[in-house]
Structures are given as structure tokens and as C-alpha cells.
Design an enzyme around this catalytic site. Structure first.
Site, mmCIF file in Angstrom:
data_model
loop_
_atom_site.group_PDB
_atom_site.id
_atom_site.type_symbol
_atom_site.label_atom_id
_atom_site.label_comp_id
_atom_site.label_asym_id
_atom_site.label_seq_id
_atom_site.Cartn_x
_atom_site.Cartn_y
_atom_site.Cartn_z
ATOM 1 N N LEU A 215 -39.676 -4.231 -30.811
ATOM 2 C CA LEU A 215 -38.531 -4.795 -30.810
ATOM 3 C C LEU A 215 -37.400 -3.803 -30.187
ATOM 4 C CD1 LEU A 215 -37.608 -6.774 -33.954
ATOM 5 C CD2 LEU A 215 -38.634 -7.568 -31.863
ATOM 6 N N GLY A 216 -37.661 -2.446 -30.507
ATOM 7 C CA GLY A 216 -36.759 -1.748 -29.784
ATOM 8 C C GLY A 216 -36.741 -1.440 -28.212
ATOM 9 N N SER B 265 -33.030 -8.257 -42.290
ATOM 10 C CA SER B 265 -34.282 -8.858 -42.493
ATOM 11 C C SER B 265 -34.305 -10.018 -43.728
ATOM 12 C CB SER B 265 -35.706 -8.091 -42.789
ATOM 13 O OG SER B 265 -36.677 -8.871 -43.241
ATOM 14 N N TYR C 250 -38.193 -2.196 -49.890
ATOM 15 C CA TYR C 250 -37.718 -2.672 -48.467
ATOM 16 C C TYR C 250 -36.530 -3.701 -48.717
ATOM 17 C CZ TYR C 250 -38.291 -5.068 -44.228
ATOM 18 O OH TYR C 250 -38.243 -5.505 -42.881
#
Length: 323
Positions: free
Chosen positions: A34-35, A156, A182
Site C-alpha cells: 500500500l505504501g 484496520s 494486532y
């Protein structure tokens, strides 16, 4: 906004027709997935991007094909290891020495479902990298964000796994679970946006958190195949029970679309202090619903202003700086 975007929108569709020349944007984690896509599409529309990466050689290889568009655009890479507070301080010191301002900061870098470990500074690695590294980094360069600018934190749907635990953030007194850790870190990303937005909105700087969607990237490299299969099976059972279609992974351009939408397309007052998914502001999810969905709203605890302020204070104590 006249154009409506959604789950399947791509970065190029979201930015179609926009001229970002003159915009200076910082993106963390520009070495994969994604970066890289976020940097690519912003550069293609004329923006000057400063991308951070822990491994600069890898980042240079991953971004070799990024090219400016008709309006110009550029990409500069700098070293940043979010799992090291010393690295964060060195990077931010260099940015202050340079002195140029940013219009937007996109906190994209992160790790997911790692085996138990700790950062150089002794923090549980997911909380330390995903939240504390970005917390210190953003706050140390907050003065370099131009009035009227924007902060985008990648959270997320994994925030649904867990609220933050401010009494035991490093699992010193409780059993470690990969997705529990997470979830805590992704909830922290959302809460950080809530409190940063509150503290900086008086000068027009707004902050938002986004869920990119379920995408196959390097982020899932720590997940065992059987774990991924079980997760998808549980998800599809929940979808079927709710009358929803089977889960489909997004492409990387679809996954990065919400980041760039929230950064440069969405109205600042609409997304400030909020959590977004599929290029829109997410609705509140039922906190009593134990089922997990890749999409489907935000838990109320991830937007709780009281908890956001408490996380800020705890984070300052952990990194040893006050902002």
C-alpha cells in the site's frame, strides 16, 4: 463531493482529474504494498512525496518505476525504523533541519500478527511499531504540518479484535496472542487520530483513521496458511449467516484508495476525528457483536475521546516525551 466512491474504487479513480502539484506529502512504509501504491498515485498526480522506509535499498527497488505525471511530482526516500525511538528521533531531527512543511502525513507503515517480540526500546512489537513509533514520529513533526493540513492513520478492521490495554500494553502480565496484540495496536491508531484531531483542529489540521480493506500484501507474511484459511472460513460463515456475499480480497490499488481519498478528496470536517472504510466514513458497529468482519463499521471504543486522551498520556510516558 459529487463523485461517490466505494469498496471497489481504485486510487486512480479516486484521484482522477486532480492536480496535486505543489502538495508535499509524507508517507511512511514506502517499500512494499500500500505504501508504494500510495506514493505512486500521488506522484502521478503531481505531489512531492517524502517516503520513509526501514530498508532503503528495498524501498529504492520497490519504487524504481514510480514516475511523475503531466503536473510533475517527485519521490524522496528517507530512513525510518518505527521500532526504534532513536531512529524516529534521528529522522524527525533531519526533517526539522530541512525545514520544509508538509500538507499531509499518511501513517501507512505497520506489522501484523507477529510472533511475540519486543522493539529495541522494550515495547511489544506491534504496539511499539504500529502505534508508539508513529505517535512519537508524528508529534515530533506536528509543527511541520501546514495549517489546514491532514493526518491519515492506517488502522484496520482488526481493531475489532481488542480495545487498548493501558495497564499492560506490552503483555508483561498477560498471555500474548498475535491478533489480540494486532487489534490493540490498530485501536490505538484510531484513538491517536481522535486525540490528534482534537488538539490540532484549531489550526485547521484534521486527523482521521482508515481501514484499507483485506488485501494480500507483505503485511500478512507472519500468518500461517492454516491460520489464514481458518480466518477466511470464519469470516465467510459470518457473512453467510448475515446474508452478505463471500469475502473477496481487494487489489492493492483498491486497498490504498481510502487512504488517498481521506487525505486529499474527502471534506476535512467530514473525516476529522472519524474512522473511514471503502472511501466513506464508517458507521458505528455493534460492540456486542463478537463476529469479525473485514468491513462493517467501527467499534465505539476506537473513537472514545476519553480513552483517546488516556492513550495519549500513557504513550507520552512510554516514549519519554510530552507534546
Amino acid at each position: 463531493m459529487s463523485q461517490i466512491f466505494g469498496q471497489y474504487s481504485t486510487t486512480d479513480e479516486v484521484l482522477d482529474g486532480l492536480d496535486l502539484s505543489g502538495k508535499r506529502i509524507l508517507v511512511t512504509g514506502v517499500s512494499a504494498g500500500l505504501g508504494v501504491e500510495t506514493a505512486r498515485t500521488l506522484v502521478a498526480h503531481g505531489a512531492d512525496i517524502v517516503g520513509t522506509a526501514r530498508d532503503l535499498d528495498k524501498a529504492h527497488r520497490a519504487t524504481a518505476q514510480i514516475a511523475p505525471g503531466p503536473q510533475g511530482g517527485s519521490l524522496e526516500l528517507i530512513e525510518l525504523d518505527l521500532a526504534s525511538l532513536a531512529s524516529v528521533r534521528a529522522c524527525t531531527d533531519a526533517l526539522h533541519a530541512d525545514g520544509r512543511l508538509f500538507d499531509i502525513v499518511i501513517c501507512n507503515a505497520g506489522v501484523m500478527a507477529c510472533p511475540f517480540g519486543k522493539t529495541i526500546d522494550g515495547f511489544e512489537i506491534q504496539f511499539g511499531t504500529n502505534h508508539l513509533g508513529h505517535f512519537l514520529f508524528v508529534n515530533r513533526i506536528a509543527g511541520l504540518i501546514r495549517d489546514g493540513g491532514r493526518l491519515v492513520n492506517l488502522s484496520s478492521a482488526g481493531h475489532r479484535f481488542a480495545d487498548v490495554d493501558l495497564d499492560d500494553p506490552n503483555f508483561d502480565h498477560s498471555p500474548y496472542e498475535e491478533f489480540l496484540a494486532y487489534g490493540r495496536s490498530k485501536t490505538a491508531n484510531a484513538l491517536f487520530a481522535v486525540e490528534f484531531d482534537r488538539r490540532h483542529r484549531n489550526r485547521g489540521v484534521r486527523a482521521t483513521a482508515v481501514h484499507p480493506g483485506g488485501i494480500h500484501t507483505e503485511l500478512t507474511r507472519h500468518m500461517r496458511e492454516e491460520h489464514m484459511a481458518a480466518l477466511l472460513n470464519n469470516l465467510n460463515e459470518a457473512n453467510a449467516a448475515a446474508g452478505r456475499p463471500a469475502f473477496e480480497f481487494k487489489s492493492i490499488p483498491q486497498g490504498a484508495a481510502t487512504s488517498v481519498w481521506a487525505a486529499v478528496v474527502a471534506d476535512a470536517d467530514t473525516v476529522g476525528g472519524r474512522y473511514c472504510e471503502d472511501c466513506h466514513v464508517a458507521e458505528l458497529a455493534d460492540d456486542n457483536d463478537d463476529s469479525f468482519a473485514i468491513r462493517g463499521g467501527v467499534r465505539s471504543y476506537a473513537l472514545d475521546p476519553i480513552k483517546a486522551e488516556a492513550l495519549w498520556i500513557t504513550s507520552e510516558e512510554l516514549v519519554g516525551e510530552r507534546f
